[in-house]
Design a protein around this motif. Structure first.
Motif, PDB file in Angstrom:
ATOM      1  N   ARG A  58     -38.711  15.064 -10.040  1.00  0.00           N
ATOM      2  CA  ARG A  58     -37.824  15.166  -8.872  1.00  0.00           C
ATOM      3  C   ARG A  58     -36.351  14.966  -9.223  1.00  0.00           C
ATOM      4  O   ARG A  58     -35.485  15.645  -8.697  1.00  0.00           O
ATOM      5  CB  ARG A  58     -38.241  14.147  -7.806  1.00  0.00           C
ATOM      6  N   ARG A  59     -36.077  13.994 -10.134  1.00  0.00           N
ATOM      7  CA  ARG A  59     -34.673  13.707 -10.468  1.00  0.00           C
ATOM      8  C   ARG A  59     -34.029  14.792 -11.314  1.00  0.00           C
ATOM      9  O   ARG A  59     -32.820  14.820 -11.492  1.00  0.00           O
ATOM     10  CB  ARG A  59     -34.562  12.352 -11.178  1.00  0.00           C
ATOM     11  N   MET A  60     -34.848  15.698 -11.864  1.00  0.00           N
ATOM     12  CA  MET A  60     -34.309  16.832 -12.626  1.00  0.00           C
ATOM     13  C   MET A  60     -34.329  18.098 -11.767  1.00  0.00           C
ATOM     14  O   MET A  60     -34.138  19.193 -12.276  1.00  0.00           O
ATOM     15  CB  MET A  60     -35.136  17.073 -13.895  1.00  0.00           C
ATOM     16  N   GLY A  61     -34.604  17.952 -10.480  1.00  0.00           N
ATOM     17  CA  GLY A  61     -34.639  19.119  -9.603  1.00  0.00           C
ATOM     18  C   GLY A  61     -35.988  19.811  -9.568  1.00  0.00           C
ATOM     19  O   GLY A  61     -36.099  20.951  -9.120  1.00  0.00           O
ATOM     20  N   GLY A  62     -37.045  19.148 -10.043  1.00  0.00           N
ATOM     21  CA  GLY A  62     -38.393  19.724 -10.026  1.00  0.00           C
ATOM     22  C   GLY A  62     -38.671  20.554 -11.268  1.00  0.00           C
ATOM     23  O   GLY A  62     -37.825  20.722 -12.132  1.00  0.00           O
ATOM     24  N   GLY A  63     -39.893  21.062 -11.369  1.00  0.00           N
ATOM     25  CA  GLY A  63     -40.292  21.876 -12.518  1.00  0.00           C
ATOM     26  C   GLY A  63     -40.827  21.022 -13.658  1.00  0.00           C
ATOM     27  O   GLY A  63     -41.088  19.839 -13.497  1.00  0.00           O
ATOM     28  N   ASP A  64     -40.981  21.641 -14.817  1.00  0.00           N
ATOM     29  CA  ASP A  64     -41.529  20.962 -15.991  1.00  0.00           C
ATOM     30  C   ASP A  64     -40.416  20.370 -16.833  1.00  0.00           C
ATOM     31  O   ASP A  64     -39.639  21.107 -17.448  1.00  0.00           O
ATOM     32  CB  ASP A  64     -42.314  21.956 -16.858  1.00  0.00           C
ATOM     33  N   LYS A  65     -40.361  19.049 -16.901  1.00  0.00           N
ATOM     34  CA  LYS A  65     -39.368  18.423 -17.777  1.00  0.00           C
ATOM     35  C   LYS A  65     -39.611  18.808 -19.231  1.00  0.00           C
ATOM     36  O   LYS A  65     -38.676  18.946 -20.008  1.00  0.00           O
ATOM     37  CB  LYS A  65     -39.410  16.898 -17.634  1.00  0.00           C
ATOM     38  N   GLY A  66     -40.870  18.963 -19.587  1.00  0.00           N
ATOM     39  CA  GLY A  66     -41.211  19.312 -20.962  1.00  0.00           C
ATOM     40  C   GLY A  66     -40.622  20.627 -21.428  1.00  0.00           C
ATOM     41  O   GLY A  66     -40.486  20.871 -22.630  1.00  0.00           O
ATOM     42  N   ALA A  67     -40.247  21.490 -20.474  1.00  0.00           N
ATOM     43  CA  ALA A  67     -39.668  22.792 -20.829  1.00  0.00           C
ATOM     44  C   ALA A  67     -38.166  22.711 -21.091  1.00  0.00           C
ATOM     45  O   ALA A  67     -37.561  23.662 -21.592  1.00  0.00           O
ATOM     46  CB  ALA A  67     -39.942  23.800 -19.710  1.00  0.00           C
ATOM     47  N   LEU A  68     -37.537  21.589 -20.758  1.00  0.00           N
ATOM     48  CA  LEU A  68     -36.094  21.440 -21.009  1.00  0.00           C
ATOM     49  C   LEU A  68     -35.818  21.525 -22.496  1.00  0.00           C
ATOM     50  O   LEU A  68     -36.609  21.040 -23.315  1.00  0.00           O
ATOM     51  CB  LEU A  68     -35.595  20.091 -20.469  1.00  0.00           C
ATOM     52  N   MET A  69     -34.688  22.127 -22.840  1.00  0.00           N
ATOM     53  CA  MET A  69     -34.363  22.315 -24.249  1.00  0.00           C
ATOM     54  C   MET A  69     -33.526  21.157 -24.775  1.00  0.00           C
ATOM     55  O   MET A  69     -32.594  20.697 -24.123  1.00  0.00           O
ATOM     56  CB  MET A  69     -33.615  23.646 -24.441  1.00  0.00           C
ATOM     57  N   ILE A 113     -36.232  11.016 -20.565  1.00  0.00           N
ATOM     58  CA  ILE A 113     -35.234  11.879 -19.937  1.00  0.00           C
ATOM     59  C   ILE A 113     -35.623  12.138 -18.486  1.00  0.00           C
ATOM     60  O   ILE A 113     -36.605  12.818 -18.206  1.00  0.00           O
ATOM     61  CB  ILE A 113     -35.095  13.183 -20.751  1.00  0.00           C
ATOM     62  N   ASN A 114     -34.852  11.528 -17.575  1.00  0.00           N
ATOM     63  CA  ASN A 114     -35.117  11.663 -16.140  1.00  0.00           C
ATOM     64  C   ASN A 114     -34.046  12.445 -15.403  1.00  0.00           C
ATOM     65  O   ASN A 114     -34.293  12.946 -14.312  1.00  0.00           O
ATOM     66  CB  ASN A 114     -35.224  10.270 -15.492  1.00  0.00           C
ATOM     67  N   THR A 115     -32.835  12.505 -15.968  1.00  0.00           N
ATOM     68  CA  THR A 115     -31.702  13.115 -15.272  1.00  0.00           C
ATOM     69  C   THR A 115     -30.947  14.033 -16.236  1.00  0.00           C
ATOM     70  O   THR A 115     -31.112  13.926 -17.461  1.00  0.00           O
ATOM     71  CB  THR A 115     -30.715  12.024 -14.792  1.00  0.00           C
ATOM     72  N   PRO A 116     -30.100  14.917 -15.707  1.00  0.00           N
ATOM     73  CA  PRO A 116     -29.278  15.745 -16.600  1.00  0.00           C
ATOM     74  C   PRO A 116     -28.406  14.898 -17.536  1.00  0.00           C
ATOM     75  O   PRO A 116     -28.181  15.271 -18.693  1.00  0.00           O
ATOM     76  CB  PRO A 116     -28.417  16.561 -15.620  1.00  0.00           C
ATOM     77  N   GLU A 117     -27.968  13.718 -17.066  1.00  0.00           N
ATOM     78  CA  GLU A 117     -27.165  12.821 -17.909  1.00  0.00           C
ATOM     79  C   GLU A 117     -27.994  12.310 -19.096  1.00  0.00           C
ATOM     80  O   GLU A 117     -27.492  12.201 -20.218  1.00  0.00           O
ATOM     81  CB  GLU A 117     -26.643  11.631 -17.079  1.00  0.00           C
ATOM     82  N   ASP A 118     -29.269  12.002 -18.828  1.00  0.00           N
ATOM     83  CA  ASP A 118     -30.162  11.555 -19.905  1.00  0.00           C
ATOM     84  C   ASP A 118     -30.315  12.649 -20.967  1.00  0.00           C
ATOM     85  O   ASP A 118     -30.360  12.364 -22.162  1.00  0.00           O
ATOM     86  CB  ASP A 118     -31.553  11.208 -19.361  1.00  0.00           C
ATOM     87  N   LEU A 119     -30.424  13.890 -20.508  1.00  0.00           N
ATOM     88  CA  LEU A 119     -30.585  15.007 -21.443  1.00  0.00           C
ATOM     89  C   LEU A 119     -29.352  15.145 -22.328  1.00  0.00           C
ATOM     90  O   LEU A 119     -29.465  15.338 -23.547  1.00  0.00           O
ATOM     91  CB  LEU A 119     -30.859  16.307 -20.678  1.00  0.00           C
ATOM     92  N   ALA A 120     -28.165  15.000 -21.717  1.00  0.00           N
ATOM     93  CA  ALA A 120     -26.917  15.061 -22.495  1.00  0.00           C
ATOM     94  C   ALA A 120     -26.882  13.905 -23.501  1.00  0.00           C
ATOM     95  O   ALA A 120     -26.470  14.094 -24.656  1.00  0.00           O
ATOM     96  CB  ALA A 120     -25.723  15.003 -21.558  1.00  0.00           C
ATOM     97  N   HIS A 121     -27.313  12.734 -23.079  1.00  0.00           N
ATOM     98  CA  HIS A 121     -27.353  11.567 -23.972  1.00  0.00           C
ATOM     99  C   HIS A 121     -28.301  11.829 -25.154  1.00  0.00           C
ATOM    100  O   HIS A 121     -27.987  11.498 -26.302  1.00  0.00           O
ATOM    101  CB  HIS A 121     -27.772  10.328 -23.184  1.00  0.00           C
ATOM    102  N   ALA A 122     -29.456  12.434 -24.867  1.00  0.00           N
ATOM    103  CA  ALA A 122     -30.436  12.734 -25.916  1.00  0.00           C
ATOM    104  C   ALA A 122     -29.865  13.719 -26.920  1.00  0.00           C
ATOM    105  O   ALA A 122     -30.113  13.604 -28.132  1.00  0.00           O
ATOM    106  CB  ALA A 122     -31.716  13.288 -25.291  1.00  0.00           C
ATOM    107  N   GLU A 123     -29.099  14.699 -26.455  1.00  0.00           N
ATOM    108  CA  GLU A 123     -28.437  15.642 -27.363  1.00  0.00           C
ATOM    109  C   GLU A 123     -27.545  14.887 -28.344  1.00  0.00           C
ATOM    110  O   GLU A 123     -27.506  15.168 -29.524  1.00  0.00           O
ATOM    111  CB  GLU A 123     -27.616  16.679 -26.595  1.00  0.00           C
TER     112      GLU A 123
END
Length: 196
Positions: free
Chosen positions: A15-26, A183-193
Motif C-alpha cells: 500500500r505504501r508503494m502505491g500497490g502492486g508487487d514490491k518485488g518487481a521494483l528495480m 523497502i516500504n516507500t519510494p524514499e526507502d528505494l532511493a536509500h537502497a540505491e
C-alpha cells in the motif's frame, strides 16, 4: 537437521508503494525479488514464492508460486503456512522464510537460524538485530496444523504465535545499516540505491 526449503514472502499489498508487487521494483538494474532469490537460493534445498493473484507474472523466475490458503490477506503467517504445506508435500522438515522487499539480508541467514534452533523438538527461530524480524525465520513443518488452527481462530501477529512455541533468536550484527532494512516507500528505494 536436513537443509530447509526456502519461501520468499511476496503476498503483501504494498500500500505504501502505491500497490502492486514490491518485488518487481528495480534496484541496481535488477528486481528486488531477483536480489532476494540470489541471496536465499544458495542457502536452501528448494525455493518457492508465496504470492497471491495471477501466478503467471512471476513466470520468468521459474519458481513454484504458492498462494495463501487462508482468504483475506491475513498477513505473513498465511504465507508461512502456504510454505509449510508445500514443504510437507515435498517431504521437507523445515522452511526458512525471507521477505521479498529486503534485498540485503545476511548470506548466512539459514545456517545461523538452524544453529539457534539446534536441539529444539520443533526447530523454530527468528532473525534479530535491534528487534526481531519475524518474516525471517526457520519454521518446522510439524507445527503447520497448529498454525492453521491459530490463523483460523483469528491470530495475526507472528511473534504471538512463535512465542507460544518458545522460538529462539538468531542475532545478527548491524554494521553501516541493518541488513534486514526493507523497502516500504519510494524514499526507502532511493536509500537502497545509495546502499548498493
Amino acid at each position: 537437521m536436513k537443509q530447509p526449503f526456502g519461501v520468499i514472502l511476496a503476498g503483501g499489498q504494498a500500500r505504501r508503494m502505491g500497490g502492486g508487487d514490491k518485488g518487481a521494483l528495480m534496484l541496481g538494474g535488477q528486481s528486488l525479488l531477483r536480489h532476494v532469490i540470489d541471496r536465499l537460493d544458495p542457502q536452501v534445498d528448494a525455493l518457492a514464492l508465496n504470492a497471491n493473484g495471477d501466478a503467471a507474472r512471476f513466470e520468468a523466475y521459474g519458481l513454484p508460486v504458492l498462494p495463501d490458503s487462508i482468504d483475506g490477506f491475513v498477513g505473513p503467517l498465511a504465507g508461512v503456512l502456504a510454505g509449510l504445506d508445500w514443504a510437507a508435500s515435498q517431504g521437507a522438515e523445515t522452511i526458512v522464510t525471507a521477505a521479498a522487499d529486503t534485498p540485503f539480508f545476511p548470506c548466512d541467514l539459514v545456517p545461523r537460524l538452524m544453529e539457534a534452533a539446534e536441539g529444539m523438538e520443533y526447530p523454530l527461530a527468528l532473525a534479530s538485530t535491534d528487534g526481531r524480524h519475524p518474516t525471517f525465520g526457520l519454521w518446522p513443518v510439524t507445527l503447520r496444523e497448529d498454525l492453521r488452527a491459530a490463523l483460523s481462530g483469528g491470530l495475526r501477529k507472528i511473534v504471538q504465535w512463535t512465542d507460544q512455541h518458545c522460538a529462539q533468536t538468531a542475532s545478527f550484527a548491524v554494521a553501516e545499516f541493518d541488513p534486514f532494512f526493507n523497502i516500504n516507500t519510494p524514499e526507502d528505494l532511493a536509500h537502497a540505491e545509495g546502499l548498493l
